[in-house]
Design an enzyme around this catalytic site. Structure first.
Site, short mmCIF file in Angstrom:
data_model
loop_
_atom_site.label_atom_id
_atom_site.label_comp_id
_atom_site.label_asym_id
_atom_site.label_seq_id
_atom_site.Cartn_x
_atom_site.Cartn_y
_atom_site.Cartn_z
N ASP A 197 0.72 -1.34 -0.33
CA ASP A 197 0.31 -0.26 0.09
C ASP A 197 0.97 1.46 0.05
O ASP A 197 0.15 2.19 0.69
CB ASP A 197 -1.20 -0.29 0.97
CG ASP A 197 -2.41 1.43 0.96
OD1 ASP A 197 -1.88 1.34 0.08
OD2 ASP A 197 -2.11 1.85 2.26
N ASP A 214 2.44 2.40 8.49
CA ASP A 214 1.01 2.04 7.77
C ASP A 214 1.51 0.35 6.75
O ASP A 214 1.36 0.03 5.97
CB ASP A 214 0.42 2.69 6.49
CG ASP A 214 -0.99 2.35 7.14
OD1 ASP A 214 -1.01 1.09 6.97
OD2 ASP A 214 -1.76 2.72 6.20
N1 LIG Z 1 4.90 6.25 13.74
C1 LIG Z 1 4.47 7.38 13.97
N2 LIG Z 1 4.41 8.11 14.33
C2 LIG Z 1 3.64 9.95 13.92
N3 LIG Z 1 2.58 9.16 13.12
C3 LIG Z 1 2.04 8.30 12.44
C4 LIG Z 1 2.91 7.31 12.76
N4 LIG Z 1 2.41 5.97 12.20
C5 LIG Z 1 1.33 6.81 11.78
N5 LIG Z 1 0.99 8.15 12.67
C6 LIG Z 1 -0.01 9.32 11.87
O1 LIG Z 1 -1.55 8.68 11.48
C7 LIG Z 1 -1.52 8.13 10.14
C8 LIG Z 1 -2.27 7.74 10.25
O2 LIG Z 1 -1.44 6.33 10.11
P1 LIG Z 1 -1.52 5.11 9.22
O3 LIG Z 1 -1.28 5.47 7.97
O4 LIG Z 1 -0.71 3.91 9.75
O5 LIG Z 1 -2.92 4.35 10.29
P2 LIG Z 1 -4.35 3.96 8.47
O6 LIG Z 1 -4.94 2.82 9.46
O7 LIG Z 1 -3.69 3.82 7.15
O8 LIG Z 1 -5.04 5.49 8.95
P3 LIG Z 1 -4.89 5.94 7.77
O9 LIG Z 1 -6.29 5.54 6.96
O10 LIG Z 1 -6.02 7.94 7.74
O11 LIG Z 1 -3.68 6.06 6.67
C9 LIG Z 1 -0.47 8.79 9.87
O12 LIG Z 1 -0.58 9.79 8.48
C10 LIG Z 1 0.28 10.02 10.10
O13 LIG Z 1 0.21 10.57 9.88
MG LIG Z 2 -2.58 5.31 6.12
#
Ligand SMILES: Nc1ncnc2c1ncn2[C@@H]1O[C@H](COP(=O)(O)OP(=O)(O)OP(=O)(O)O)[C@@H](O)[C@H]1O
Ligand SMILES: [Mg+2]
Length: 260
Positions: A197, A214
């Site tokens: 992804d 992610d």
């Molecule tokens: N380790 C991290 N440190 C800081 N911010 C983070 C971190 N991991 C994730 N985030 C923030 O949280 C958001 C969502 O995280 P992630 O993409 O892992 O989850 P997701 O379930 O795919 O959510 P989404 O559908 O919103 O993308 C990221 O775009 C980022 O801004």
């Molecule tokens: Mg994401």
């Protein structure tokens, strides 16, 4: 009062004290959301992390998606942490997720009810982060996982997360592109994984360098869809960097260099 009961009460008080100390953010305005995310079972997992010294404080939300929420936390030395909590109530969860779990030899025996799948999803993200991190792919360092809660390095500072490439296209695009190709190569050859992804939404820009996030859906290279996912990841990266004026390698060439 018997000694045992007294000890129990004291333990309870200590736990409440810890919880109050932990919750540094005033969650009252977001009460409904708070209760949806922090159900009893999830709170118990958070208490566990408090008791074994992984987590010291929990601050406000960083990102609220449909299926997971990311919170800003701190460890006892004051280092920032990201606490990703997968919602066990997300009805949409099963849809589209099974194909990333089936075909992954590491998760052959997972039960198929939603709760077990959500837990497996969090374990899968942790394992993927671990494999990537050990292969020197720049990802948030994984710290702990239990049930639906994943603790990792915070990318950003003081509770402010770093921007994604989408939000902040890099001025040093050429360098970021090359680094990403190196990471893709390491991910495939050393970590034995395909992200699946990858795009400008799931890459953060921190201190001028890309950080891949992610990772839950990432699959082993032996997964039946791995080659398809890899090609799609490469295409997404190329499409983004072409728009920034970078002279990209062709998808086929990159694929050959990674797999060949
Ligand atoms: N380790 C991290 N440190 C800081 N911010 C983070 C971190 N991991 C994730 N985030 C923030 O949280 C958001 C969502 O995280 P992630 O993409 O892992 O989850 P997701 O379930 O795919 O959510 P989404 O559908 O919103 O993308 C990221 O775009 C980022 O801004
Ligand atoms: Mg994401």
């Amino acid at each position: 009062m018997s000694k045992k009961i007294q000890e129990k009460l004291e333990h309870k008080e200590k736990l409440a004290e810890k919880r109050d100390r932990m919750l540094r953010h005033d969650f009252s305005a977001e009460r409904a959301v708070f209760e949806e995310v922090f159900d009893q079972a999830t709170l118990m997992v958070i208490y566990d992390f408090l008791n074994n010294g992984i987590l010291y404080e929990l601050h406000g939300v960083v990102n609220a998606g449909k299926e997971a929420r990311v919170y800003w936390g701190k460890d006892k030395d004051g280092n920032d942490l990201a606490v990703k909590i997968y919602l066990t109530t997300a009805a949409e969860f099963r849809k589209g997720r099974l194909k990333y779990i089936e075909g992954d030899h590491r998760f052959k025996n997972v039960k198929r009810d939603t709760r077990s799948l959500v837990f497996a999803w969090a374990q899968k993200e942790f394992k993927n982060l671990e494999q990537a991190y050990n292969a020197k792919v720049r990802v948030p360092k994984p710290i702990a996982v239990k049930d639906n809660v994943l603790v990792m390095e915070f990318i950003g500072k003081g509770g402010v997360n770093a921007p994604s490439l989408k939000e902040h296209p890099p001025s040093n695009a050429e360098k970021v592109y090359k680094l990403l190709l190196t990471y893709l190569h390491r991910l495939y050859c050393k970590a034995d994984l395909v992200h699946g992804d990858l795009s400008e939404y799931n890459i953060m820009l921190w201190k001028g360098k890309p950080v891949i996030i992610d990772m839950a859906q990432a699959v082993p290279t032996s997964h039946p869809m791995a080659q398809f996912f890899l090609n799609r990841d490469i295409e997404n990266i190329n499409r983004f960097f072409v728009r920034l004026g970078v002279e990209v390698l062709s998808t086929g060439e990159i694929y050959k260099r990674i797999v060949g």
